[in-house]
Design an enzyme around this catalytic site. Structure first.
Site, PDB file in Angstrom:
ATOM      1  N   ASP A 168    -101.037 -14.232  46.589  1.00  0.00           N
ATOM      2  CA  ASP A 168    -101.699 -14.031  45.133  1.00  0.00           C
ATOM      3  C   ASP A 168    -103.291 -14.177  45.536  1.00  0.00           C
ATOM      4  O   ASP A 168    -103.892 -13.236  44.800  1.00  0.00           O
ATOM      5  CB  ASP A 168    -101.122 -15.220  44.271  1.00  0.00           C
ATOM      6  N   LYS A 206     -92.218 -20.424  41.908  1.00  0.00           N
ATOM      7  CA  LYS A 206     -93.208 -20.414  43.075  1.00  0.00           C
ATOM      8  C   LYS A 206     -93.624 -21.898  43.667  1.00  0.00           C
ATOM      9  O   LYS A 206     -93.795 -22.186  44.696  1.00  0.00           O
ATOM     10  CB  LYS A 206     -94.377 -19.982  42.497  1.00  0.00           C
TER      11      LYS A 206
END
Ligand code: NDP
Length: 313
Positions: free
Chosen positions: A127, A91
């Site tokens: 997220d 990420k």
């Protein structure tokens, strides 16, 4: 050549095979445990019933080692993969390989969703959205105006901190074991110059700071992945008006969740967050409304959870 979406593919498969139609994938290392293909393919099947343009959409799983991510991204792009989800450990490192990224991804220093563009992939981070939706659905809590305690200073904690500040939390405490990592995260979030006060504290002595009467504690450490893990903090020390969310979803009942419930606090696991970040990713790619219920049902099926999980969602 037949392609099986439930299979875990490699960089070699990516180089040699053709992936016909509109392709999406989760990319991680390791990634065999990921239930994202089950969630996304179920949601795509649901979209397909409403709109024929999704007839050739498929979501795959790729195990790609960190040192091969630059080559993999280039091949994904050349083969026209419309979108990618990134999971551990890609990420953060992916940012330097992108042609652009959203404000959220830049502030969080991480991207979990990539969208194909002519010149390369653009990065987004869903997220924080996933956390906010899960807090609302599972615990009936809004971030705006709420005091938040966040445990952890890794990628998930940083995304959560940036989103909570953006969404108007009233104050934010960040607790971590490593003081250096905590200091780096505090520097990053203090540079956002939000209105809410932000404090750091050590998780080593397991003591909580003085807190207001209500708020929500979010565990973004990996403590709880194993049954034998100690509690990151003792939730019975939280004021009675607090709720607890553990980002971990497998196991579904972590020691922190059990201890919180025993202390009379409302508590939820990270399954809702996982589902909602997936919903948002697929909405970005498809530009359609995606069913959270369908994704949750597929996630529960993959994790072999009882039907009450889906019914309560
Ligand atoms: P990272 O590896 O980036 O961060 C791990 C964090 O856990 C660090 O703060 C680390 O502290 C802490 N930690 C690890 N071991 C211990 C220990 N023994 N004692 C105290 N602290 C410890 O991971 P991520 O941020 O990516 O993920 C964190 C958690 O969130 C994972 O459990 C992951 O599964 C979950 N997650 C859930 C999502 C969802 O959708 N539900 C999405 C993303 C993540 P230190 O700095 O001291 O090492």
């Amino acid at each position: 050549m037949t392609i099986d979406p439930s299979f875990t593919y490699t960089l070699d498969d990516l180089r040699k095979r053709s992936f016909p139609g509109t392709s999406l994938a989760v990319v991680g290392y390791p990634v065999r445990h990921s239930i994202s293909p089950a969630m996304h393919n179920a949601a795509i099947a649901d979209l397909r019933q409403r709109n024929d343009r999704f007839r050739d959409w498929t979501y795959y799983r790729f195990e790609i080692a960190p040192e091969t991510l630059p080559e993999a991204l280039e091949v994904f792009h050349r083969k026209g993969f419309l979108g990618l989800n990134l999971t551990i450990p890609h990420k953060v490192d992916v940012l330097q390989l992108l042609k652009g990224f959203s404000d959220d991804a830049r502030r969080m220093g991480a991207a979990n969703t990539l969208v194909w563009g002519e010149l390369g992939y653009e990065g987004f981070n869903t997220d924080g959205y996933g956390l906010e939706q899960a807090l609302s659905k599972d615990l009936g809590m809004a971030i705006a105006g709420t005091a938040i305690v966040l445990l952890g200073a890794g990628g998930a904690a940083r995304a959560a901190a940036v989103h909570c500040l953006k969404a108007g939390c009233s104050s934010l405490w960040v607790g971590n074991r490593s003081q250096q990592r905590l200091a780096e995260m505090m520097d990053a979030i203090q540079s956002l110059q939000s209105k809410a006060p932000v404090h750091g504290f050590s998780l080593v002595d397991a003591r909580l700071p003085d807190l207001p009467a209500s708020g929500v504690l979010v565990n973004a450490t990996s403590l709880g992945l194993k049954e034998s893990d100690p509690l990151p903090i003792d939730p019975s020390r939280l004021p009675a008006g607090w709720s607890v969310m553990d980002m971990i979803y497998n196991p579904t009942e972590t020691p922190l969740i059990k201890a919180s419930q025993k202390a009379g606090l409302r508590a939820a696991n990270g399954l809702g967050m996982l589902v909602f970040q997936g919903v948002r990713s697929l909405e970005i790619w498809s530009r359609e409304t995606v069913s959270d219920h369908v994704m949750m049902a597929a996630a529960c099926h993959s994790l072999k959870l009882p039907p009450r999980y889906v019914d309560n969602f």
